[in-house]
Design a protein around this motif. Structure first.
Motif, PDB file in Angstrom:
ATOM      1  N   LYS A 205       0.867  -1.166   0.000  1.00 15.18           N
ATOM      2  CA  LYS A 205       0.000   0.000   0.000  1.00 15.18           C
ATOM      3  C   LYS A 205       0.914   1.230   0.000  1.00 15.18           C
ATOM      4  O   LYS A 205       1.818   1.324   0.821  1.00 15.18           O
ATOM      5  CB  LYS A 205      -0.821  -0.035   1.300  1.00 15.18           C
ATOM      6  N   PRO A 206       0.717   2.161  -0.935  1.00 16.48           N
ATOM      7  CA  PRO A 206       1.638   3.300  -0.978  1.00 16.48           C
ATOM      8  C   PRO A 206       1.618   4.105   0.310  1.00 16.48           C
ATOM      9  O   PRO A 206       0.600   4.184   0.986  1.00 16.48           O
ATOM     10  CB  PRO A 206       1.134   4.142  -2.148  1.00 16.48           C
ATOM     11  N   GLN A 207       2.753   4.703   0.645  1.00 20.58           N
ATOM     12  CA  GLN A 207       2.880   5.522   1.841  1.00 20.58           C
ATOM     13  C   GLN A 207       3.190   6.947   1.419  1.00 20.58           C
ATOM     14  O   GLN A 207       3.851   7.687   2.121  1.00 20.58           O
ATOM     15  CB  GLN A 207       4.041   5.029   2.713  1.00 20.58           C
ATOM     16  N   ARG A 208       2.734   7.289   0.244  1.00 17.14           N
ATOM     17  CA  ARG A 208       3.077   8.555  -0.367  1.00 17.14           C
ATOM     18  C   ARG A 208       1.871   9.076  -1.111  1.00 17.14           C
ATOM     19  O   ARG A 208       1.149   8.305  -1.741  1.00 17.14           O
ATOM     20  CB  ARG A 208       4.235   8.240  -1.332  1.00 17.14           C
ATOM     21  N   GLY A 209       1.627  10.360  -1.016  1.00 16.08           N
ATOM     22  CA  GLY A 209       0.463  10.869  -1.713  1.00 16.08           C
ATOM     23  C   GLY A 209       0.531  12.366  -1.897  1.00 16.08           C
ATOM     24  O   GLY A 209       1.441  13.023  -1.394  1.00 16.08           O
ATOM     25  N   LYS A 210      -0.453  12.878  -2.668  1.00 16.45           N
ATOM     26  CA  LYS A 210      -0.516  14.311  -2.924  1.00 16.45           C
ATOM     27  C   LYS A 210      -1.620  14.911  -2.066  1.00 16.45           C
ATOM     28  O   LYS A 210      -2.731  14.382  -2.010  1.00 16.45           O
ATOM     29  CB  LYS A 210      -0.819  14.563  -4.404  1.00 16.45           C
ATOM     30  N   VAL A 211      -1.320  16.022  -1.426  1.00 21.16           N
ATOM     31  CA  VAL A 211      -2.325  16.708  -0.620  1.00 21.16           C
ATOM     32  C   VAL A 211      -3.319  17.380  -1.570  1.00 21.16           C
ATOM     33  O   VAL A 211      -2.922  18.159  -2.437  1.00 21.16           O
ATOM     34  CB  VAL A 211      -1.658  17.767   0.286  1.00 21.16           C
ATOM     35  N   VAL A 212      -4.625  17.068  -1.424  1.00 28.17           N
ATOM     36  CA  VAL A 212      -5.622  17.663  -2.304  1.00 28.17           C
ATOM     37  C   VAL A 212      -6.578  18.622  -1.584  1.00 28.17           C
ATOM     38  O   VAL A 212      -7.291  19.391  -2.210  1.00 28.17           O
ATOM     39  CB  VAL A 212      -6.433  16.589  -3.078  1.00 28.17           C
ATOM     40  N   ALA A 213      -6.595  18.559  -0.255  1.00 27.27           N
ATOM     41  CA  ALA A 213      -7.413  19.509   0.521  1.00 27.27           C
ATOM     42  C   ALA A 213      -6.888  19.552   1.937  1.00 27.27           C
ATOM     43  O   ALA A 213      -6.415  18.547   2.467  1.00 27.27           O
ATOM     44  CB  ALA A 213      -8.891  19.098   0.503  1.00 27.27           C
ATOM     45  N   VAL A 214      -6.979  20.732   2.558  1.00 27.57           N
ATOM     46  CA  VAL A 214      -6.413  20.942   3.884  1.00 27.57           C
ATOM     47  C   VAL A 214      -7.445  21.659   4.767  1.00 27.57           C
ATOM     48  O   VAL A 214      -8.105  22.586   4.314  1.00 27.57           O
ATOM     49  CB  VAL A 214      -5.123  21.809   3.783  1.00 27.57           C
ATOM     50  N   GLY A 215      -7.587  21.201   6.009  1.00 23.41           N
ATOM     51  CA  GLY A 215      -8.514  21.843   6.949  1.00 23.41           C
ATOM     52  C   GLY A 215      -8.004  23.198   7.423  1.00 23.41           C
ATOM     53  O   GLY A 215      -6.898  23.614   7.064  1.00 23.41           O
ATOM     54  N   ASN A 216      -8.796  23.860   8.256  1.00 21.93           N
ATOM     55  CA  ASN A 216      -8.426  25.196   8.739  1.00 21.93           C
ATOM     56  C   ASN A 216      -7.532  25.169   9.975  1.00 21.93           C
ATOM     57  O   ASN A 216      -7.175  26.210  10.506  1.00 21.93           O
ATOM     58  CB  ASN A 216      -9.695  25.993   9.079  1.00 21.93           C
ATOM     59  N   GLY A 217      -7.176  23.956  10.454  1.00 19.41           N
ATOM     60  CA  GLY A 217      -6.370  23.842  11.659  1.00 19.41           C
ATOM     61  C   GLY A 217      -7.206  24.012  12.909  1.00 19.41           C
ATOM     62  O   GLY A 217      -8.436  24.105  12.847  1.00 19.41           O
ATOM     63  N   LYS A 218      -6.525  24.024  14.048  1.00 19.65           N
ATOM     64  CA  LYS A 218      -7.193  24.207  15.330  1.00 19.65           C
ATOM     65  C   LYS A 218      -6.489  25.331  16.080  1.00 19.65           C
ATOM     66  O   LYS A 218      -5.412  25.764  15.702  1.00 19.65           O
ATOM     67  CB  LYS A 218      -7.138  22.916  16.142  1.00 19.65           C
ATOM     68  N   LYS A 219      -7.117  25.770  17.195  1.00 20.81           N
ATOM     69  CA  LYS A 219      -6.545  26.862  17.969  1.00 20.81           C
ATOM     70  C   LYS A 219      -5.067  26.594  18.256  1.00 20.81           C
ATOM     71  O   LYS A 219      -4.239  27.477  18.166  1.00 20.81           O
ATOM     72  CB  LYS A 219      -7.306  27.019  19.297  1.00 20.81           C
ATOM     73  N   LYS A 220      -4.729  25.353  18.582  1.00 18.82           N
ATOM     74  CA  LYS A 220      -3.351  25.032  18.946  1.00 18.82           C
ATOM     75  C   LYS A 220      -2.606  24.305  17.835  1.00 18.82           C
ATOM     76  O   LYS A 220      -1.571  23.676  18.067  1.00 18.82           O
ATOM     77  CB  LYS A 220      -3.343  24.184  20.227  1.00 18.82           C
ATOM     78  N   HIS A 221      -3.150  24.309  16.623  1.00 15.69           N
ATOM     79  CA  HIS A 221      -2.470  23.611  15.529  1.00 15.69           C
ATOM     80  C   HIS A 221      -2.648  24.394  14.230  1.00 15.69           C
ATOM     81  O   HIS A 221      -3.715  24.351  13.605  1.00 15.69           O
ATOM     82  CB  HIS A 221      -3.035  22.194  15.379  1.00 15.69           C
ATOM     83  N   THR A 222      -1.608  25.104  13.818  1.00 12.86           N
ATOM     84  CA  THR A 222      -1.614  25.799  12.544  1.00 12.86           C
ATOM     85  C   THR A 222      -1.123  24.797  11.490  1.00 12.86           C
ATOM     86  O   THR A 222      -0.172  24.075  11.727  1.00 12.86           O
ATOM     87  CB  THR A 222      -0.651  27.013  12.600  1.00 12.86           C
ATOM     88  N   MET A 223      -1.800  24.760  10.352  1.00 13.39           N
ATOM     89  CA  MET A 223      -1.449  23.767   9.326  1.00 13.39           C
ATOM     90  C   MET A 223      -0.102  24.110   8.659  1.00 13.39           C
ATOM     91  O   MET A 223       0.194  25.276   8.415  1.00 13.39           O
ATOM     92  CB  MET A 223      -2.552  23.697   8.266  1.00 13.39           C
ATOM     93  N   THR A 224       0.667  23.080   8.362  1.00 16.89           N
ATOM     94  CA  THR A 224       1.967  23.235   7.719  1.00 16.89           C
ATOM     95  C   THR A 224       1.911  22.832   6.242  1.00 16.89           C
ATOM     96  O   THR A 224       2.448  23.515   5.382  1.00 16.89           O
ATOM     97  CB  THR A 224       3.023  22.356   8.431  1.00 16.89           C
TER      98      THR A 224
END
Lengths: 91, 91, 91, 91, 91, 91, 91
Positions: free
Chosen positions: A36-55
């Motif tokens: 099963k591949p362990q590699r992929g392309k990011v196609v959508a990203v959430g808005n993060g959380k108060k204590k987690h800004t998306m990278t």
């Protein structure tokens, strides 16, 4: 074609890719599909959380663990949705 | 017909939907009912918690994991009630 | 008849009720007693905790998960006592 | 007779009591001893913790779950010692 | 004879004692050694932690759960070392 | 040759090394390959997290537990990616 | 001979020692090697963490639980590396 899925909070939607291994000389050898591949392309990203800004951002190629995420079928395609914390690295 | 259920805290009440898969050309192919749907319509939303402001709203179509939530039968219908954190994405 | 039980902290005392299902037309069909009810009336409420203000109040009809709470027999009646966080919704 | 045990922190020492069930008319029917009692009298209370002020006091009759606490034999008597958080209600 | 062991942080070194049961009339009946004792004398106390000030002191007789602590043999004697939080009460 | 992998958050990418044991006299005896090495060279380091500033840097030789990290194959080589907290020591 | 290992964060490197039992009269009886020693000499100490200042120092003889730490072979010697919190006492 735009993808109409908005991951919630700190989640990321990933389109798994069959990994290609590129040798030092540049020759590309497609990896056999045994794993099963362990590699992929990011196609959508959430808005993060108060204590987690998306990278990661849409278009990033990421590596993740073999059993990470939840499989989702959407408009004939297979995706994985996981928390950003399950992403190991950007390549 | 209004629904008289108020989810507590950060919970969301969902009406599961049989998923339809729409091809690129727009033809709709109803998915066979082999799998428990992972898609539903939000029908009621809690008030959130001090550290959790709600993101989804009534009418949103959401995706969730196969084993998320608690099943509830209410006035002849089947619902799922789950914490918003178990919702993976809005579509 | 007043009930002389004071739940501690964020706990709620519930009198389980056999669920009735009411159709759209208003006809009431008592649910067969095959399943342990997941619905009850709040009969006593604790004082909450520093970080948890109580939401439900005596008289509310609430829904809860099948295995929530601790069973208590008191003065010939059966009750359930659970943390408010185990209550799913008010109906 | 004073009891010379000082529970540590947020612990409470309880003397389990065989539950009596009192009917509405006031007739007392001792419960058969089939089950381990879930009811007892508080005989000693700890000093609490920085984030936990004690609520119960010596003499309170309390209800607790079937498997709560640690059994202690002291001067020929059997006691239960548990954290206050394991106490469900005061009756 | 002084004992040269300094427990780290919130730990307490205990010398287990065979429990004696003292009846109301003051007669002492040594408990048979069927059970591992749950009672011991504090012989050394750590310095505590930033969020944990020690309560017990050397010489206190304490009660603890049957499976609490780590057994230590030191200079021919058997001791138990446990976190203060595993001590149930001082008697 | 530069390595194009960026570990996320507090993760570290490690190239496992067959351990060499050096005797006191300086003679190097390569360890037999019976065991999975627990020693490697840091080849890429994440940016850390709000509450975790990274300590190791590219080029450090580190020791880690036998079952630490996730194996990754990238451009014909085998790597391990793990949280910095799983690294035991720098040698 | 100096030891070139730097434990990370709140970790401590320990050289396990066969325990000697010293009787009251001062006669030393080497313990038979039936059990894995629970006693060792601290040979290297990490820098601690923001919320954990190190207590033990190089040269301290410490006691630890039977299954604490990770075994490390380094330059022909066997060591144990563990978090300071796994050390029970200094003797």
């Amino acid at each position: 074609m735009t993808l109409n899925i908005k991951p919630l909070a700190d989640r990321v939607l990933i389109e798994p890719q069959a990994a290609e291994t590129k040798t030092a000389s540049g020759i590309i050898i497609p990896e056999t599909a045994k794993e099963k591949p362990q590699r992929g392309k990011v196609v959508a990203v959430g808005n993060g959380k108060k204590k987690h800004t998306m990278t990661v951002k849409v278009g990033d190629i990421v590596l993740y663990g073999k059993f990470s995420g939840t499989e989702l079928k959407y408009e004939e395609n297979d995706y994985l949705i996981m928390r950003e914390d399950d992403i190991l690295a950007i390549v």
